[in-house]
Design a protein around this motif. Sequence first.
Motif, PDB file in Angstrom:
ATOM      1  N   THR A   5     -13.593 -50.525  40.718  1.00 28.91           N
ATOM      2  CA  THR A   5     -14.370 -50.483  39.486  1.00 28.91           C
ATOM      3  C   THR A   5     -14.379 -49.094  38.867  1.00 28.91           C
ATOM      4  N   HIS A   6     -14.575 -49.089  37.567  1.00 32.04           N
ATOM      5  CA  HIS A   6     -14.711 -47.851  36.789  1.00 32.04           C
ATOM      6  C   HIS A   6     -15.980 -47.994  35.969  1.00 32.04           C
ATOM      7  N   MET A   7     -17.002 -47.201  36.282  1.00 32.81           N
ATOM      8  CA  MET A   7     -18.302 -47.322  35.639  1.00 32.81           C
ATOM      9  C   MET A   7     -18.589 -46.090  34.790  1.00 32.81           C
ATOM     10  N   LEU A   8     -19.211 -46.327  33.627  1.00 32.17           N
ATOM     11  CA  LEU A   8     -19.445 -45.258  32.654  1.00 32.17           C
ATOM     12  C   LEU A   8     -20.922 -45.162  32.319  1.00 32.17           C
ATOM     13  N   LEU A   9     -21.479 -43.983  32.420  1.00 36.51           N
ATOM     14  CA  LEU A   9     -22.849 -43.723  31.980  1.00 36.51           C
ATOM     15  C   LEU A   9     -22.761 -43.068  30.598  1.00 36.51           C
ATOM     16  N   LYS A  10     -22.548 -43.925  29.578  1.00 36.34           N
ATOM     17  CA  LYS A  10     -22.349 -43.404  28.220  1.00 36.34           C
ATOM     18  C   LYS A  10     -23.011 -44.286  27.162  1.00 36.34           C
ATOM     19  N   LYS A  11     -23.758 -45.277  27.566  1.00 34.53           N
ATOM     20  CA  LYS A  11     -24.334 -46.215  26.605  1.00 34.53           C
ATOM     21  C   LYS A  11     -25.217 -45.472  25.597  1.00 34.53           C
ATOM     22  N   ASN A  12     -24.937 -45.711  24.316  1.00 37.97           N
ATOM     23  CA  ASN A  12     -25.709 -45.130  23.209  1.00 37.97           C
ATOM     24  C   ASN A  12     -25.682 -43.603  23.207  1.00 37.97           C
ATOM     25  N   GLY A  56     -28.069 -40.682  44.734  1.00 34.83           N
ATOM     26  CA  GLY A  56     -29.193 -39.764  44.890  1.00 34.83           C
ATOM     27  C   GLY A  56     -29.305 -38.794  43.732  1.00 34.83           C
ATOM     28  N   ILE A  57     -28.178 -38.474  43.109  1.00 36.19           N
ATOM     29  CA  ILE A  57     -28.177 -37.630  41.911  1.00 36.19           C
ATOM     30  C   ILE A  57     -28.498 -38.466  40.677  1.00 36.19           C
ATOM     31  N   LEU A  58     -27.788 -39.579  40.531  1.00 38.65           N
ATOM     32  CA  LEU A  58     -27.926 -40.389  39.317  1.00 38.65           C
ATOM     33  C   LEU A  58     -29.335 -40.952  39.140  1.00 38.65           C
ATOM     34  N   SER A  59     -29.963 -41.344  40.233  1.00 39.44           N
ATOM     35  CA  SER A  59     -31.287 -41.969  40.134  1.00 39.44           C
ATOM     36  C   SER A  59     -32.371 -40.978  39.719  1.00 39.44           C
ATOM     37  N   MET A  60     -32.062 -39.666  39.820  1.00 35.67           N
ATOM     38  CA  MET A  60     -33.057 -38.650  39.493  1.00 35.67           C
ATOM     39  C   MET A  60     -32.953 -38.145  38.051  1.00 35.67           C
ATOM     40  N   ILE A  61     -32.002 -38.669  37.280  1.00 29.94           N
ATOM     41  CA  ILE A  61     -31.809 -38.168  35.914  1.00 29.94           C
ATOM     42  C   ILE A  61     -33.070 -38.407  35.093  1.00 29.94           C
ATOM     43  N   GLY A  62     -33.635 -37.311  34.583  1.00 24.58           N
ATOM     44  CA  GLY A  62     -34.820 -37.391  33.735  1.00 24.58           C
ATOM     45  C   GLY A  62     -36.095 -37.737  34.466  1.00 24.58           C
ATOM     46  N   ALA A  63     -36.118 -37.658  35.795  1.00 25.53           N
ATOM     47  CA  ALA A  63     -37.298 -38.095  36.552  1.00 25.53           C
ATOM     48  C   ALA A  63     -38.486 -37.163  36.385  1.00 25.53           C
ATOM     49  N   LYS A  64     -38.257 -35.885  36.087  1.00 20.46           N
ATOM     50  CA  LYS A  64     -39.333 -34.903  35.855  1.00 20.46           C
ATOM     51  C   LYS A  64     -40.303 -34.833  37.032  1.00 20.46           C
ATOM     52  N   GLY A  65     -39.786 -34.945  38.235  1.00 16.88           N
ATOM     53  CA  GLY A  65     -40.643 -34.869  39.405  1.00 16.88           C
ATOM     54  C   GLY A  65     -41.309 -36.181  39.760  1.00 16.88           C
ATOM     55  N   GLY A  66     -40.983 -37.261  39.036  1.00 13.72           N
ATOM     56  CA  GLY A  66     -41.619 -38.554  39.278  1.00 13.72           C
ATOM     57  C   GLY A  66     -40.686 -39.558  39.918  1.00 13.72           C
ATOM     58  N   ALA A  67     -40.889 -40.819  39.564  1.00 13.25           N
ATOM     59  CA  ALA A  67     -40.145 -41.914  40.185  1.00 13.25           C
ATOM     60  C   ALA A  67     -38.686 -41.908  39.735  1.00 13.25           C
ATOM     61  N   PRO A  68     -37.785 -42.464  40.558  1.00 15.79           N
ATOM     62  CA  PRO A  68     -36.377 -42.576  40.171  1.00 15.79           C
ATOM     63  C   PRO A  68     -36.216 -43.361  38.875  1.00 15.79           C
ATOM     64  N   ASN A  69     -35.128 -43.072  38.168  1.00 14.62           N
ATOM     65  CA  ASN A  69     -34.839 -43.704  36.885  1.00 14.62           C
ATOM     66  C   ASN A  69     -33.984 -44.944  37.124  1.00 14.62           C
ATOM     67  N   PRO A  70     -34.512 -46.148  36.939  1.00 16.61           N
ATOM     68  CA  PRO A  70     -33.726 -47.362  37.206  1.00 16.61           C
ATOM     69  C   PRO A  70     -32.570 -47.542  36.228  1.00 16.61           C
ATOM     70  N   LYS A  71     -32.663 -46.950  35.031  1.00 15.54           N
ATOM     71  CA  LYS A  71     -31.616 -47.147  34.028  1.00 15.54           C
ATOM     72  C   LYS A  71     -30.343 -46.373  34.369  1.00 15.54           C
ATOM     73  N   THR A  72     -30.488 -45.280  35.122  1.00 14.09           N
ATOM     74  CA  THR A  72     -29.304 -44.489  35.483  1.00 14.09           C
ATOM     75  C   THR A  72     -28.891 -44.690  36.939  1.00 14.09           C
ATOM     76  N   SER A  73     -29.648 -45.494  37.681  1.00 17.46           N
ATOM     77  CA  SER A  73     -29.321 -45.737  39.093  1.00 17.46           C
ATOM     78  C   SER A  73     -28.172 -46.731  39.220  1.00 17.46           C
ATOM     79  N   LEU A  74     -27.440 -46.621  40.320  1.00 14.31           N
ATOM     80  CA  LEU A  74     -26.350 -47.551  40.600  1.00 14.31           C
ATOM     81  C   LEU A  74     -26.880 -48.832  41.243  1.00 14.31           C
ATOM     82  N   ASP A 129     -28.701 -55.483  31.143  1.00 17.43           N
ATOM     83  CA  ASP A 129     -28.865 -54.923  29.810  1.00 17.43           C
ATOM     84  C   ASP A 129     -29.780 -53.711  29.789  1.00 17.43           C
ATOM     85  N   ALA A 130     -30.697 -53.607  30.749  1.00 18.83           N
ATOM     86  CA  ALA A 130     -31.635 -52.492  30.777  1.00 18.83           C
ATOM     87  C   ALA A 130     -30.987 -51.215  31.313  1.00 18.83           C
TER      88      ALA A 130
END
Length: 738
Positions: free
Chosen positions: A706-713, A501-519, A33-34
């Motif tokens: 599988t078909h995965m979508l990064l479109k929630k909200n 490697g691309i998806l995990s960096m979305i919105g990272a701003k030079g910091g830690a990977p983003n768990p919400k966008t990671s696979l 859910d996160a």
Amino acid sequence: MINPLAKIVPILLLGAIVSRPCAAETPAPAPDDASDWTTDLIMPPKPGAPTPAPTTSEGGFSSAEQIKFGEDMRSHVLDQICRNAQIPLNHTFSLSDYGGLGVNGVRQLRVMPNNQVAIEDSQKVSLDLGHNLLTKEVGADTFGLWIGAHFDGTSQVIRPMPTQNSCDEIWRLLKLNDSKSVFPFKAERLAEMGVGELWKLPAVLTIGHAESLSRAFTEASGAVATPVISFGVSQTGAAMMTVYRMSSDKIRFRFRISHARIHNKSGAIVAVYPAIHVFTAPANILIKVLDSALTNQISHYLTENIGLVFTTSDGQQLMMEFILDPKNPQDMEELATVLKGDFVTLLKMAQRMVNLQASAARAQNDFKDLEKEQVSAFKRPANFPGLDINHTDASTLHLMLPFLFDHARGATLADDKIIRLDDQAGEVHIYRSEKTVATGLFDVPIKGQLVKHNKLMSAQAFSLKDKDGKTSAPQAVYIQQEGFLRKDSDGVRDMAADINGILSMIGAKGGAPNPKTSLPLDRLLPPEPATVSHQAHGQTSTAYPSYHDGAMAFTLVLNEKAVAAIADSAGELVVRSFANTLVDDWDRKVVNWILDNGAKKDGTLAVDGDAIKKEFNTDDHGVQWIRGVCMKATDLLKDVAAVRAAATPEARAQAMVALMSGRGKSDLAYDDMMKVLVQLVEPQDVTADLVMNINKEIKGDPNLRTHMLLKKNRPENLGLKAAGEAKNRFAQPSELVD
């Protein structure tokens, strides 16, 4: 209206590259859910059934690339022996030394983009008018000048069959009384078209000249090697009608007129080996009487090739589209009438092209006249009349060793200006830069390539102009597709990790990977157990199980806000984001230390060699290395500044493509650049579509589909949808779709 081409999310990638009974499948686990991901599960098809697939605006935008990539993956690979089945009827009439007239009729099995078998009935008339005006030998060199023309007129009927197993349809292929032509144009025949059935009537004329220089060398093995340098210019004019049964209640009619001028220059070394080195003498005699298609296949295995080609083309394509009701007799009568009239127009246009009277301006005038006639006949305006003005620069390097190795890599830079020619008006301007790599190994006769790996990376950006002349801010799209035939599981996992490697960096701003966008990589592709072998001298080697085939299609979209955020990013944020992608921990520490101890406000890095030596206990070599890293960061700032300085939305879109594809100063390109850029944006301004299909063919180890979508909200991107539909109307990635 959604263009049907946009509905073909990589169905080929969802079906096996090599058709066979379905193995055990496992759905990708639903993200927690996160996570910002949702899973649109595509259930595996029943054996022999085609796979339908859902679509998104993101997947629809890249559908043309996905279809072409899928066909490239299938080429030179054994699919099913029955899929090569065809019944040819060929006649060629010599026209002295100036060419020949060919009449060709073929009934054959084809494979649709969704892996569905189709029967194609085609009739083709071709005319070659070519002549060597000059062939002159000066010493060991040969100079040549050729001028000529080639005309193709074709009738194609493509009918999908209800199976993916071509051998199930072999008996129908042999039923010649089942063959079908687009002629005659009758309302009842149009109404009886099956869903998915496509009729095509293209007429194409190519006129050109080429100059060449070559020299032949005979090697000790008997092989003849010929380096060739050539330059050429050609013009292509085409007119084409298509009728496509979209559904039980919709038939689409399209008419296209196009014109292109193409310049090319190339260099190649071709070595042809004597057949006696491969075949026995009796086989050589047999070759002389075999079908030319088989002869060409044999020649393929006797030819070595190293070639480099540069091509520039400028063209225009006009198209109009009508959607009709096949259940309405009046609609079908009107369509039959229009087809008859347009076929005469098609022949007139072909005649005009043969007489060298075709031009882009003439094509537009023809289009306007034809549109008036069709609107009058159908008693309604066209659903879509439009013009695509396009320019392309491309280069290709090809290396081929018979039986062993076939490698090609290409680069393309292109732009399309698509103009709607009705009261809705409006324009879509799309810029594109892409890189392709294709490698095949162990090319065995009949069976084809045993190992294969293809990859495409494409950076695109677009802006839209409405009927009042207002232009939208640009959006950017990154497309990455990768496919394989026989690859170890660790390598396949690396393919997914590259995307992550691309998806995990979305919105990272030079910091830690983003768990919400990671696979969830460990759930999608759990690591397979490795086998460790002990060798001499204490050496060990590690081997992983091999997966049979698979592909991944990834599309990521940066909306208007994301592009603006990248352009307006502070220099320090850009450099910290760049440092966040560096592989070496030491490099990251040094760059961040420099930012904290003496970087300028714009993020430019001033390297104090003595201070770095003292702080990090390094030598001159380490300082020189870090200077190079900092220079790349400085160049990256210049590339971002070029996007910021762009004066118009179109110029900014073009600058974004240059930034994403590494055509600026920093040389960071495609996936490496995207790992930096996605850090600069807010996650809500990024959407993505990912299709993964892995056929492991390991007992007890389920396949992944599988078909995965990064479109929630995230709201639906209407601009992306409009741009994708316009783009796909003019894209022709396969002759089996329209």
